[in-house]
Write a protein that holds these residues in place. Structure first.
Motif, PDB file in Angstrom:
ATOM      1  N   UNK A 148       0.831  -1.197   0.000  1.00 48.44           N
ATOM      2  CA  UNK A 148       0.000   0.000   0.000  1.00 48.44           C
ATOM      3  C   UNK A 148       0.860   1.239   0.000  1.00 48.44           C
ATOM      4  N   UNK A 149       0.204   2.389   0.029  1.00 49.49           N
ATOM      5  CA  UNK A 149       0.905   3.665   0.039  1.00 49.49           C
ATOM      6  C   UNK A 149       0.608   4.400   1.343  1.00 49.49           C
ATOM      7  N   UNK A 150       1.359   5.456   1.582  1.00 49.79           N
ATOM      8  CA  UNK A 150       1.105   6.282   2.757  1.00 49.79           C
ATOM      9  C   UNK A 150       2.134   6.054   3.835  1.00 49.79           C
ATOM     10  N   UNK A 151       2.052   6.879   4.877  1.00 51.24           N
ATOM     11  CA  UNK A 151       3.021   6.810   5.969  1.00 51.24           C
ATOM     12  C   UNK A 151       2.675   5.732   6.982  1.00 51.24           C
ATOM     13  N   UNK A 152       1.444   5.251   6.975  1.00 51.91           N
ATOM     14  CA  UNK A 152       1.043   4.187   7.891  1.00 51.91           C
ATOM     15  C   UNK A 152       0.780   2.917   7.095  1.00 51.91           C
ATOM     16  N   UNK A 153       1.226   1.798   7.642  1.00 53.32           N
ATOM     17  CA  UNK A 153       1.149   0.521   6.955  1.00 53.32           C
ATOM     18  C   UNK A 153       0.216  -0.411   7.701  1.00 53.32           C
ATOM     19  N   UNK A 154      -0.630  -1.110   6.975  1.00 57.55           N
ATOM     20  CA  UNK A 154      -1.518  -2.097   7.578  1.00 57.55           C
ATOM     21  C   UNK A 154      -0.764  -3.403   7.776  1.00 57.55           C
ATOM     22  N   UNK A 155      -0.912  -3.985   8.951  1.00 56.33           N
ATOM     23  CA  UNK A 155      -0.286  -5.263   9.280  1.00 56.33           C
ATOM     24  C   UNK A 155      -1.382  -6.313   9.404  1.00 56.33           C
ATOM     25  N   UNK A 156      -1.178  -7.467   8.789  1.00 55.38           N
ATOM     26  CA  UNK A 156      -2.115  -8.573   8.850  1.00 55.38           C
ATOM     27  C   UNK A 156      -1.391  -9.806   9.369  1.00 55.38           C
ATOM     28  N   UNK A 157      -2.144 -10.840   9.728  1.00 51.32           N
ATOM     29  CA  UNK A 157      -1.553 -12.108  10.168  1.00 51.32           C
ATOM     30  C   UNK A 157      -2.369 -13.255   9.600  1.00 51.32           C
ATOM     31  N   UNK A 158      -1.669 -14.331   9.274  1.00 50.24           N
ATOM     32  CA  UNK A 158      -2.312 -15.532   8.748  1.00 50.24           C
ATOM     33  C   UNK A 158      -1.764 -16.744   9.475  1.00 50.24           C
ATOM     34  N   UNK A 159      -2.507 -17.834   9.443  1.00 50.67           N
ATOM     35  CA  UNK A 159      -2.046 -19.059  10.055  1.00 50.67           C
ATOM     36  C   UNK A 159      -0.847 -19.624   9.315  1.00 50.67           C
ATOM     37  N   UNK A 160       0.053 -20.281  10.044  1.00 47.45           N
ATOM     38  CA  UNK A 160       1.256 -20.830   9.429  1.00 47.45           C
ATOM     39  C   UNK A 160       0.940 -21.922   8.420  1.00 47.45           C
ATOM     40  N   UNK A 161      -0.257 -22.488   8.513  1.00 50.72           N
ATOM     41  CA  UNK A 161      -0.670 -23.487   7.548  1.00 50.72           C
ATOM     42  C   UNK A 161      -1.599 -22.940   6.488  1.00 50.72           C
ATOM     43  N   UNK A 162      -1.834 -21.628   6.523  1.00 53.74           N
ATOM     44  CA  UNK A 162      -2.754 -20.980   5.595  1.00 53.74           C
ATOM     45  C   UNK A 162      -4.091 -20.730   6.258  1.00 53.74           C
ATOM     46  N   UNK A 163      -4.817 -19.731   5.777  1.00 55.61           N
ATOM     47  CA  UNK A 163      -6.134 -19.407   6.322  1.00 55.61           C
ATOM     48  C   UNK A 163      -6.052 -18.526   7.554  1.00 55.61           C
ATOM     49  N   UNK A 168      -4.501  -6.647  11.726  1.00 57.63           N
ATOM     50  CA  UNK A 168      -4.181  -6.357  13.120  1.00 57.63           C
ATOM     51  C   UNK A 168      -4.165  -4.867  13.422  1.00 57.63           C
ATOM     52  N   UNK A 169      -4.153  -4.016  12.399  1.00 57.51           N
ATOM     53  CA  UNK A 169      -4.117  -2.570  12.609  1.00 57.51           C
ATOM     54  C   UNK A 169      -3.085  -1.925  11.710  1.00 57.51           C
ATOM     55  N   UNK A 170      -2.891  -0.641  11.886  1.00 60.73           N
ATOM     56  CA  UNK A 170      -1.912   0.103  11.088  1.00 60.73           C
ATOM     57  C   UNK A 170      -0.828   0.676  11.989  1.00 60.73           C
ATOM     58  N   UNK A 171       0.352   0.855  11.411  1.00 58.78           N
ATOM     59  CA  UNK A 171       1.485   1.355  12.178  1.00 58.78           C
ATOM     60  C   UNK A 171       2.406   2.157  11.270  1.00 58.78           C
ATOM     61  N   UNK A 172       3.157   3.052  11.882  1.00 57.95           N
ATOM     62  CA  UNK A 172       4.196   3.783  11.157  1.00 57.95           C
ATOM     63  C   UNK A 172       5.545   3.084  11.281  1.00 57.95           C
ATOM     64  N   UNK A 173       5.566   1.925  11.933  1.00 57.01           N
ATOM     65  CA  UNK A 173       6.809   1.170  12.113  1.00 57.01           C
ATOM     66  C   UNK A 173       6.692  -0.259  11.625  1.00 57.01           C
TER      67      UNK A 173
END
Length: 321
Positions: A148-163, A168-173
């Protein structure tokens, strides 16, 4: 002075030459006994059962024509010649998560006999080596920055086996994300190297850690997210490209107050990170082999282990036992 660690398509800047430079100067003396502790490196609650002694098992990192991960025995576990640098090893030492040029998140088994590979998510940011995925403390989920673009980045999480994909939210770090052992907090540094940011996965809100100005590596969080281990920079320092460092001088900060916490270990420090139970493991340079010093919640020395000499010039990517 601003730095920028996210050069598009950047190759791994930490070459074998820079690794040698980072580790070329041998320690002049073996690590001394800890000085009286000025402040505790962690705020972990006392454990009713004493933790098992550390055995010194880990996953080591070397650069050359790409990336090579090895066991402490020297056995090769995983190689990658893509030069993206966007990878991370699970806390149990059994898996590596990595991101390819198409923004796909892979999980591969660290078997040393070829890849057992699965794509668990798509849409990840593929920008530069600092945008590494992060494993949950139970090695069951992988967090990563979305493209994505912008100064804040969206963070997501997925299962280690998929799905199970979840934002999880957005962060500048988003750089060198690390996950606290209680599962509540993700920490990372800004792509400009200006500061460390914490993402609360429950409230999905983020904030900047006070007192921390310029950094180019976030190594670890204490189990409760109250302490963070980073590599700090001066305005004159080269920020690099955000590749996993073979060695760095660790600094510990209180994430609420911004106070720097003394690490009561003598010698030339190469690394430090928290274990799930709150112990702090400090890597110290040695003449023939490096040493791991294990500190308790009050900064007391619990254990000292010598690493194998063959790993002296390699980076310690993950402690597994």
């Amino acid at each position: 002075m601003k730095h920028w660690a996210l050069a598009s398509g950047a190759a791994l800047a930490v070459s074998a030459v820079s690794l040698s430079a980072a580790l070329a100067v041998p320690a002049q003396a073996a690590p001394a006994q800890a000085a009286p502790v000025q402040a505790a490196p962690a705020q972990a609650a006392p454990s009713r059962t004493a933790p098992a002694p550390l055995r010194g098992k880990g996953i080591y990192l070397g650069y050359g024509s790409g990336v090579r991960l090895t066991a402490e025995s020297g056995r090769t576990l995983w190689t990658d010649r893509s030069r993206s640098g966007q990878f991370a090893v699970s806390p149990d030492g059994g898996k590596v998560a990595w991101i390819d040029a198409r923004g796909r998140v892979h999980v591969s088994a660290l078997t040393g006999t070829g890849r057992s590979d699965k794509v668990i998510a798509t849409g990840a940011a593929y920008v530069g080596p600092c945008m590494t995925p992060a494993w949950s403390p139970d090695s069951k989920r992988v967090a990563f920055a979305l493209a994505g673009d912008g100064t804040r980045t969206t963070v997501a999480a997925a299962g280690a086996g998929g799905g199970g994909l979840r934002r999880l939210g957005t962060t500048s770090g988003p750089c060198h994300l690390t996950w606290s052992a209680d599962g509540r907090t993700l920490a990372g540094y800004a792509g400009t190297t200006e500061g460390v940011h914490l993402l609360d996965t429950a409230s999905r809100t983020s904030r900047r850690v006070p007192g921390v100005k310029l950094v180019n590596h976030v190594a670890s969080l204490s189990p409760d997210g109250r302490r963070v281990v980073v590599n700090t920079l001066s305005p004159r320092d080269d920020a690099g490209d955000g590749s996993w460092p073979a060695a760095f001088t660790p600094s510990v900060y209180d994430t609420r107050t911004g106070k720097k916490i003394a690490i009561p270990v003598a010698g030339r420090l190469l690394d430090a990170r928290y274990l799930k139970d709150g112990r702090l493991v400090v890597r110290v340079a040695g003449r023939s082999a490096n040493t791991l010093v294990v500190l308790g919640p009050a900064g007391e020395r619990l254990q000292t282990l010598a690493e194998k000499p063959r790993n002296r010039r390699l980076g310690l990517l993950q402690i597994t036992g």
